[in-house]
Design a protein around this motif. Structure first.
Motif, PDB file in Angstrom:
ATOM      1  N   THR A  59       0.847  -1.188   0.000  1.00 43.31           N
ATOM      2  CA  THR A  59       0.000   0.000   0.000  1.00 43.31           C
ATOM      3  C   THR A  59       0.885   1.241   0.000  1.00 43.31           C
ATOM      4  OG1 THR A  59      -1.771  -1.128   1.195  1.00 43.31           O
ATOM      5  CG2 THR A  59      -1.748   1.279   1.292  1.00 43.31           C
ATOM      6  N   GLY A  60       0.558   2.209  -0.857  1.00 39.77           N
ATOM      7  CA  GLY A  60       1.373   3.418  -0.963  1.00 39.77           C
ATOM      8  C   GLY A  60       2.320   3.396  -2.147  1.00 39.77           C
ATOM      9  N   ASP A  61       2.555   2.215  -2.720  1.00 41.82           N
ATOM     10  CA  ASP A  61       3.363   2.153  -3.947  1.00 41.82           C
ATOM     11  C   ASP A  61       2.617   2.860  -5.075  1.00 41.82           C
ATOM     12  OD1 ASP A  61       5.300   0.669  -2.689  1.00 41.82           O
ATOM     13  OD2 ASP A  61       4.628  -1.267  -3.477  1.00 41.82           O
ATOM     14  N   ILE A  62       3.348   3.409  -6.015  1.00 44.65           N
ATOM     15  CA  ILE A  62       2.756   4.081  -7.169  1.00 44.65           C
ATOM     16  C   ILE A  62       3.164   3.320  -8.436  1.00 44.65           C
ATOM     17  CG2 ILE A  62       2.675   6.194  -8.548  1.00 44.65           C
ATOM     18  CD1 ILE A  62       3.210   7.766  -5.994  1.00 44.65           C
ATOM     19  N   ILE A  63       2.188   2.860  -9.197  1.00 39.47           N
ATOM     20  CA  ILE A  63       2.476   2.133 -10.436  1.00 39.47           C
ATOM     21  C   ILE A  63       2.709   3.137 -11.559  1.00 39.47           C
ATOM     22  CG2 ILE A  63       1.664   0.430 -12.084  1.00 39.47           C
ATOM     23  CD1 ILE A  63      -0.146  -0.719  -9.947  1.00 39.47           C
ATOM     24  N   LEU A  64       3.861   3.038 -12.210  1.00 41.83           N
ATOM     25  CA  LEU A  64       4.225   3.938 -13.304  1.00 41.83           C
ATOM     26  C   LEU A  64       3.991   3.289 -14.673  1.00 41.83           C
ATOM     27  CD1 LEU A  64       7.624   5.214 -11.838  1.00 41.83           C
ATOM     28  CD2 LEU A  64       5.348   6.230 -11.546  1.00 41.83           C
TER      29      LEU A  64
ATOM     30  N   GLU B 107       3.932  -3.622 -18.117  1.00 49.18           N
ATOM     31  CA  GLU B 107       4.560  -4.268 -19.280  1.00 49.18           C
ATOM     32  C   GLU B 107       5.316  -3.262 -20.141  1.00 49.18           C
ATOM     33  OE1 GLU B 107       3.688  -8.232 -20.075  1.00 49.18           O
ATOM     34  OE2 GLU B 107       4.388  -7.394 -18.183  1.00 49.18           O
ATOM     35  N   GLY B 108       5.990  -2.316 -19.485  1.00 50.55           N
ATOM     36  CA  GLY B 108       6.811  -1.347 -20.197  1.00 50.55           C
ATOM     37  C   GLY B 108       6.058  -0.183 -20.791  1.00 50.55           C
ATOM     38  N   GLU B 109       4.736  -0.162 -20.643  1.00 53.78           N
ATOM     39  CA  GLU B 109       3.926   0.931 -21.190  1.00 53.78           C
ATOM     40  C   GLU B 109       3.540   1.891 -20.076  1.00 53.78           C
ATOM     41  OE1 GLU B 109      -0.292   1.598 -23.620  1.00 53.78           O
ATOM     42  OE2 GLU B 109       0.778  -0.330 -23.716  1.00 53.78           O
ATOM     43  N   GLU B 110       3.822   3.186 -20.275  1.00 57.90           N
ATOM     44  CA  GLU B 110       3.519   4.197 -19.269  1.00 57.90           C
ATOM     45  C   GLU B 110       2.011   4.349 -19.110  1.00 57.90           C
ATOM     46  OE1 GLU B 110       4.501   8.915 -18.312  1.00 57.90           O
ATOM     47  OE2 GLU B 110       5.476   7.870 -19.989  1.00 57.90           O
ATOM     48  N   LEU B 111       1.562   4.401 -17.874  1.00 57.69           N
ATOM     49  CA  LEU B 111       0.134   4.491 -17.597  1.00 57.69           C
ATOM     50  C   LEU B 111      -0.311   5.949 -17.577  1.00 57.69           C
ATOM     51  CD1 LEU B 111      -0.160   1.867 -14.710  1.00 57.69           C
ATOM     52  CD2 LEU B 111      -0.664   1.531 -17.134  1.00 57.69           C
ATOM     53  N   THR B 112      -1.458   6.212 -18.226  1.00 55.14           N
ATOM     54  CA  THR B 112      -2.003   7.569 -18.229  1.00 55.14           C
ATOM     55  C   THR B 112      -2.976   7.774 -17.078  1.00 55.14           C
ATOM     56  OG1 THR B 112      -3.740   6.869 -19.771  1.00 55.14           O
ATOM     57  CG2 THR B 112      -1.721   7.805 -20.718  1.00 55.14           C
ATOM     58  N   ASP B 113      -3.775   6.743 -16.789  1.00 55.59           N
ATOM     59  CA  ASP B 113      -4.730   6.833 -15.686  1.00 55.59           C
ATOM     60  C   ASP B 113      -5.248   5.440 -15.359  1.00 55.59           C
ATOM     61  OD1 ASP B 113      -6.578   6.249 -17.735  1.00 55.59           O
ATOM     62  OD2 ASP B 113      -7.092   8.363 -17.991  1.00 55.59           O
ATOM     63  N   LYS B 114      -6.165   5.382 -14.374  1.00 60.95           N
ATOM     64  CA  LYS B 114      -6.709   4.105 -13.919  1.00 60.95           C
ATOM     65  C   LYS B 114      -7.461   3.392 -15.038  1.00 60.95           C
ATOM     66  CE  LYS B 114      -9.638   2.157 -10.261  1.00 60.95           C
ATOM     67  NZ  LYS B 114     -10.394   2.467  -9.019  1.00 60.95           N
ATOM     68  N   LYS B 115      -8.196   4.151 -15.850  1.00 62.84           N
ATOM     69  CA  LYS B 115      -8.954   3.553 -16.951  1.00 62.84           C
ATOM     70  C   LYS B 115      -8.022   2.874 -17.953  1.00 62.84           C
ATOM     71  CE  LYS B 115     -12.526   4.675 -20.338  1.00 62.84           C
ATOM     72  NZ  LYS B 115     -13.379   5.770 -20.906  1.00 62.84           N
ATOM     73  N   HIS B 116      -6.901   3.499 -18.230  1.00 64.49           N
ATOM     74  CA  HIS B 116      -5.893   2.926 -19.126  1.00 64.49           C
ATOM     75  C   HIS B 116      -5.347   1.615 -18.548  1.00 64.49           C
ATOM     76  CE1 HIS B 116      -1.619   3.318 -20.994  1.00 64.49           C
ATOM     77  NE2 HIS B 116      -2.367   2.489 -21.698  1.00 64.49           N
ATOM     78  N   PHE B 117      -5.067   1.637 -17.254  1.00 64.67           N
ATOM     79  CA  PHE B 117      -4.558   0.441 -16.573  1.00 64.67           C
ATOM     80  C   PHE B 117      -5.553  -0.711 -16.654  1.00 64.67           C
ATOM     81  CE2 PHE B 117      -3.993  -1.866 -12.442  1.00 64.67           C
ATOM     82  CZ  PHE B 117      -2.743  -2.400 -12.694  1.00 64.67           C
ATOM     83  N   GLN B 118      -6.823  -0.429 -16.399  1.00 61.47           N
ATOM     84  CA  GLN B 118      -7.854  -1.465 -16.431  1.00 61.47           C
ATOM     85  C   GLN B 118      -8.049  -2.034 -17.833  1.00 61.47           C
ATOM     86  OE1 GLN B 118     -11.085   0.770 -14.664  1.00 61.47           O
ATOM     87  NE2 GLN B 118     -10.675  -0.056 -12.614  1.00 61.47           N
TER      88      GLN B 118
ATOM     89  N   GLU C 182       4.706  -7.476 -15.664  1.00 64.09           N
ATOM     90  CA  GLU C 182       5.776  -6.692 -15.043  1.00 64.09           C
ATOM     91  C   GLU C 182       5.280  -5.278 -14.762  1.00 64.09           C
ATOM     92  OE1 GLU C 182      10.316  -6.761 -16.021  1.00 64.09           O
ATOM     93  OE2 GLU C 182       9.432  -5.065 -17.136  1.00 64.09           O
ATOM     94  N   LEU C 183       5.451  -4.838 -13.538  1.00 59.07           N
ATOM     95  CA  LEU C 183       5.065  -3.495 -13.127  1.00 59.07           C
ATOM     96  C   LEU C 183       6.311  -2.693 -12.780  1.00 59.07           C
ATOM     97  CD1 LEU C 183       2.129  -4.312 -10.652  1.00 59.07           C
ATOM     98  CD2 LEU C 183       1.943  -3.699 -13.069  1.00 59.07           C
ATOM     99  N   LEU C 184       6.312  -1.430 -13.184  1.00 60.20           N
ATOM    100  CA  LEU C 184       7.332  -0.497 -12.710  1.00 60.20           C
ATOM    101  C   LEU C 184       6.662   0.363 -11.647  1.00 60.20           C
ATOM    102  CD1 LEU C 184      10.154   0.774 -12.916  1.00 60.20           C
ATOM    103  CD2 LEU C 184       9.187   2.387 -14.608  1.00 60.20           C
TER     104      LEU C 184
ATOM    105  N   LYS D 153      11.276   0.663  -9.081  1.00 62.94           N
ATOM    106  CA  LYS D 153      11.585  -0.763  -8.946  1.00 62.94           C
ATOM    107  C   LYS D 153      10.667  -1.573  -9.849  1.00 62.94           C
ATOM    108  CE  LYS D 153      11.928  -4.361  -5.371  1.00 62.94           C
ATOM    109  NZ  LYS D 153      11.746  -4.655  -3.924  1.00 62.94           N
ATOM    110  N   LYS D 154      11.228  -2.546 -10.553  1.00 66.47           N
ATOM    111  CA  LYS D 154      10.424  -3.443 -11.384  1.00 66.47           C
ATOM    112  C   LYS D 154      10.026  -4.668 -10.569  1.00 66.47           C
ATOM    113  CE  LYS D 154      12.163  -2.212 -15.968  1.00 66.47           C
ATOM    114  NZ  LYS D 154      12.828  -2.708 -17.218  1.00 66.47           N
ATOM    115  N   MET D 155       8.753  -5.061 -10.694  1.00 65.11           N
ATOM    116  CA  MET D 155       8.240  -6.215  -9.963  1.00 65.11           C
ATOM    117  C   MET D 155       7.380  -7.064 -10.886  1.00 65.11           C
ATOM    118  SD  MET D 155       7.364  -4.592  -6.219  1.00 65.11           S
ATOM    119  CE  MET D 155       7.598  -6.184  -5.435  1.00 65.11           C
ATOM    120  N   THR D 156       7.480  -8.373 -10.722  1.00 64.67           N
ATOM    121  CA  THR D 156       6.701  -9.305 -11.536  1.00 64.67           C
ATOM    122  C   THR D 156       5.602  -9.910 -10.670  1.00 64.67           C
ATOM    123  OG1 THR D 156       8.596  -9.839 -12.934  1.00 64.67           O
ATOM    124  CG2 THR D 156       6.761 -11.392 -12.940  1.00 64.67           C
TER     125      THR D 156
END
Length: 342
Positions: A291-296, A299-310, A323-325, A333-336
């Motif tokens: 909790t508190g981590d920020i997903i950037l 799979e190597g693609e930069e996220l624009t917003d929550k809708k993009h992520f979903q 893979e999440l950055l 940090k990269k995490m799988t």
């Protein structure tokens, strides 16, 4: 075109009994225990063994190769059930049947013939031919067998099957059954080696001890046990090693897109997707995300917003690794994470 060998093993066993008084260890035509290629094994050219020397040649070929083949034959634990497989590289690469592994990237346990247990993971599979790969995760050097890539076996050739019939039994070990190829086509080999539940995914060898097939369909008929020939594995080798799910059944069901999830709530921020409440023991929590981590990125693609992520997650399936950055305390940090099932 299918062809049938007109001399099934039950007839040949009668001939063995009539011709010879040499000593075999036999349990209902199952022999418990060679550097001969299929083409050079002269008994293969005969309809039936014609002399005691022929019988001794069959026995010697089995005895010469049996121990190495048994050491490489593994039992695969799947929930409450069992299958079999065979190691084909010193690093622990295993060939088995697709209906045994059923999925890609699933953790399983393999048991070697000596009773030692090792963690393993399923790799690619071909759901139409019933071919599959898996690998032992634990580092080590494992007993293995060679693959017959020459396809020099023919109708009527002598072969032997191994497998942990009925599940693993340390005192008994892998069960051996002698037989012949009674039918063949492009995608299957049929033998009269009697295999049963627990043998699925186990190996079929020529008399030189080289792997020619993997047990696929077990039949109530003595002459209808089917095996996936090695040419099916060789043809799709790179895809299987690359963890691909090939084909559309019937031996494995392709996971539906959108069935995977990470197990946390999130909100949009200027920096990225802020992780809030998390599911205890969920996929993300088990991967070490907090909790508190920020997903950037996903799979190597930069996220624009929550809708993009979903929308990106909707293309993923249960069991798939992503893979999440992330950013934590100002550091990236990269995490799988292996996706769970909704």
């Amino acid at each position: 075109m299918h062809q049938r060998c007109y001399l099934p093993l039950r007839y040949l066993c009668l001939q063995l009994w009539r011709i010879s008084c040499c000593q075999f260890t036999v349990i209902g035509c199952v022999l418990v225990a060679s550097s001969l290629c299929a083409g050079a094994f002269t008994v293969n050219q005969q309809e039936v063994p014609k002399s005691k020397a022929d019988l001794v040649a069959i026995q010697d070929a089995l005895v010469e190769n049996l121990e190495a083949c048994r050491m490489a034959t593994v039992s695969i634990r799947i929930g409450e059930g069992f299958g079999s497989g065979v190691i084909v590289s010193p690093e622990g690469l295993i060939l088995t049947a697709a209906h045994v592994t059923a999925e890609v990237n699933e953790e399983m346990t393999v048991i070697l013939n000596d009773g030692s247990e090792h963690k393993a993971i399923s790799m690619g599979l071909h759901s139409e031919s019933d071919a599959a790969m898996m690998r032992i995760i634990d580092e080590g050097e494992y007993p293995y067998v060679n693959i017959n890539k020459n396809n020099d076996y023919r109708l009527g050739h002598w072969v032997f099957a191994l497998g942990h019939a009925g599940g693993f039994d340390l005192e008994r070990g892998a069960v051996v059954r002698l037989g012949r190829i009674v039918m063949e086509n492009d995608s299957t080999l049929h033998t009269d080696c009697k295999v049963i539940g627990g043998d699925s995914g186990g190996p079929l060898f020529d008399m030189g001890g080289e792997l020619i097939g993997i047990h696929s369909r077990v039949s109530a008929s003595l002459e209808q046990n089917m095996h996936v020939p090695m040419r099916e594995y060789v043809k799709h080798w790179d895809a299987l090693k690359g963890n691909e799910f090939l084909g559309d059944g019937p031996f494995a069901e392709r996971p539906d897109k959108g069935t995977g999830f990470l197990g946390f709530a999130s909100t949009d921020t200027e920096d990225g997707l802020l992780i809030g409440e998390m599911l205890e023991d969920g996929p993300a929590a088990n991967a070490g995300i907090e909790t508190g981590d920020i997903i950037l990125e996903l799979e190597g693609e930069e996220l624009t917003d929550k809708k993009h992520f979903q929308s990106m997650l909707k293309e993923k399936t249960r069991g798939e690794e992503v893979e999440l950055l992330i950013m934590r305390n100002g550091e990236q940090k990269k995490m799988t994470v292996k996706l769970g099932e909704r």
